[in-house]
Design an enzyme around this catalytic site. Structure first.
Site, PDB file in Angstrom:
ATOM      1  CE  LYS A   1      -0.422  -5.718   2.926  1.00 20.92           C
ATOM      2  NZ  LYS A   1      -0.563  -5.477   4.156  1.00 20.92           N
TER       3      LYS A   1
ATOM      4  CG  ASN B   1     -10.035  -2.714   9.775  1.00 21.75           C
ATOM      5  OD1 ASN B   1      -9.386  -2.662   9.444  1.00 21.75           O
ATOM      6  ND2 ASN B   1     -12.183  -2.314   9.806  1.00 21.75           N
ATOM      7  CG  LEU B   2     -13.853  -8.495   5.878  1.00 19.27           C
ATOM      8  CD1 LEU B   2     -14.674  -9.145   5.669  1.00 19.27           C
ATOM      9  CD2 LEU B   2     -12.512  -9.305   5.258  1.00 19.27           C
TER      10      LEU B   2
ATOM     11  N   GLY C   1      -9.212  -4.723  -0.592  1.00 17.66           N
ATOM     12  CA  GLY C   1      -8.299  -5.352  -1.107  1.00 17.66           C
ATOM     13  C   GLY C   1      -9.181  -7.309  -1.131  1.00 17.66           C
ATOM     14  CG  HIS C   2      -9.668  -8.837   3.095  1.00 16.39           C
ATOM     15  ND1 HIS C   2      -9.974  -7.326   4.135  1.00 16.39           N
ATOM     16  CD2 HIS C   2      -9.186  -9.333   4.021  1.00 16.39           C
ATOM     17  CE1 HIS C   2      -8.753  -7.178   4.641  1.00 16.39           C
ATOM     18  NE2 HIS C   2      -8.213  -8.388   4.601  1.00 16.39           N
TER      19      HIS C   2
END
Ligand code: PAF
Length: 287
Positions: free
Chosen positions: A151, A32-33, A36-37
């Protein structure tokens, strides 16, 4: 970009890269990129000549009654994002591939102490699940460098400890949190928020910002934490914890510590949100 699902194919590809002397980077994810990924993948691409991104929703890190079944699985969209980012290999194993003997009775890698604090206090067993799967992924890929987001600050600390304790010769990089315009940290779980909750969710970042500012200005952490808990409740969130710790090892901050981090977790509707901010407090040197 190739997508591989099983271990022999992964090992064969990695062997080719190693034989060619290529530096390998790893970005472990649960899919579920979001942006941030992708920032992690881009960093890995700058550090290494070949990058493996893994997508695996790890059942070991979910407790009973948590969102394992609901966790968004979006492999087609993830694949597109990774192709666009220039990622070289996507490894998306099945649960049977990762845990051939099942979820129970598997060898567990657990960092003592810190695993039971902060998020570990409200999610017993969570961090043992994380360090177990990350140890497996590091052993499978044997990357030169692996990249994680700040995070999940506590997770990053625990992974660093595990890598040091188990003498793994792998560089661990932690990247700054990517935020929405109102400050909300990007997270796959933000998708659980309804429209009204999404607006209120920004209170988490605002509260941490205010907490960091007052502690940096000299307020005692314990009093400031209580005020932060109240402001989260006033915004309609249900906090699990708010804590001022020292950056280096997440020990409770004492008067001499200047490099600090504020961390919080709070529930909002179906989502459990976490965030943190690093900051410096000026410490008057003893005369
Ligand atoms: O941060 C995450 O997405 C997960 O905890 C990780 C590191 C991929 C392990 O499942």
């Amino acid at each position: 970009m190739d997508t591989l699902h099983d271990l022999p194919a992964l090992r064969a590809r990695l062997a080719e890269w190693r034989a060619a002397g290529l530096r390998i980077g790893l970005v472990p994810t649960m899919g579920n990129l979001h942006a941030g990924h992708i920032a992690l993948v881009q960093d890995a691409l700058a550090q290494a000549e070949r990058v493996v991104t893994t997508v695996f929703v790890n059942p070991l890190q979910f407790g009973p009654g948590e969102d394992l079944d609901a966790y968004p699985r979006t492999l087609a969209a993830d694949t597109e994002r990774l192709v666009d980012a220039g990622n070289h290999l996507l490894f998306a194993p099945s649960e049977a591939t990762m845990y051939p003997h099942g979820r129970v009775g598997h060898t567990v890698v657990e960092v003592p102490g810190l695993s039971a604090e902060l998020c570990g206090a409200s999610r017993p067993g969570h961090f043992a699940g994380v360090t177990t799967v990350v140890a497996k992924l590091l052993n499978l890929v044997r990357p030169d460098v692996a990249v994680f987001g700040q995070k999940d600050y506590q997770q990053l600390m625990l992974i660093r400890r595990m890598v040091a304790d188990l003498s793994m010769d792998i560089e661990i990089r932690g990247l700054p949190t990517v935020r929405e315009p109102d400050g909300l940290a990007m997270s796959s779980r933000n998708g659980y928020l309804g429209a009204d909750e999404r607006v209120r969710a920004a209170a988490l970042y605002r509260t941490l910002r205010a907490l960091a500012d007052v502690v940096a200005a000299g307020t005692a952490p314990a009093a400031a934490e209580q005020a932060a808990l109240r402001s989260l409740r006033d915004a309609g969130l249900t906090p699990d914890y708010v804590s001022v710790r020292r950056q280096q090892d997440l020990a409770p901050a004492v008067a001499q510590d200047s490099a600090l981090v504020v961390l919080a977790a709070a529930r909002l509707g179906r989502a459990r949100l976490i965030d943190n901010l690093c900051f410096e407090r000026s410490v008057v040197p003893p005369c």
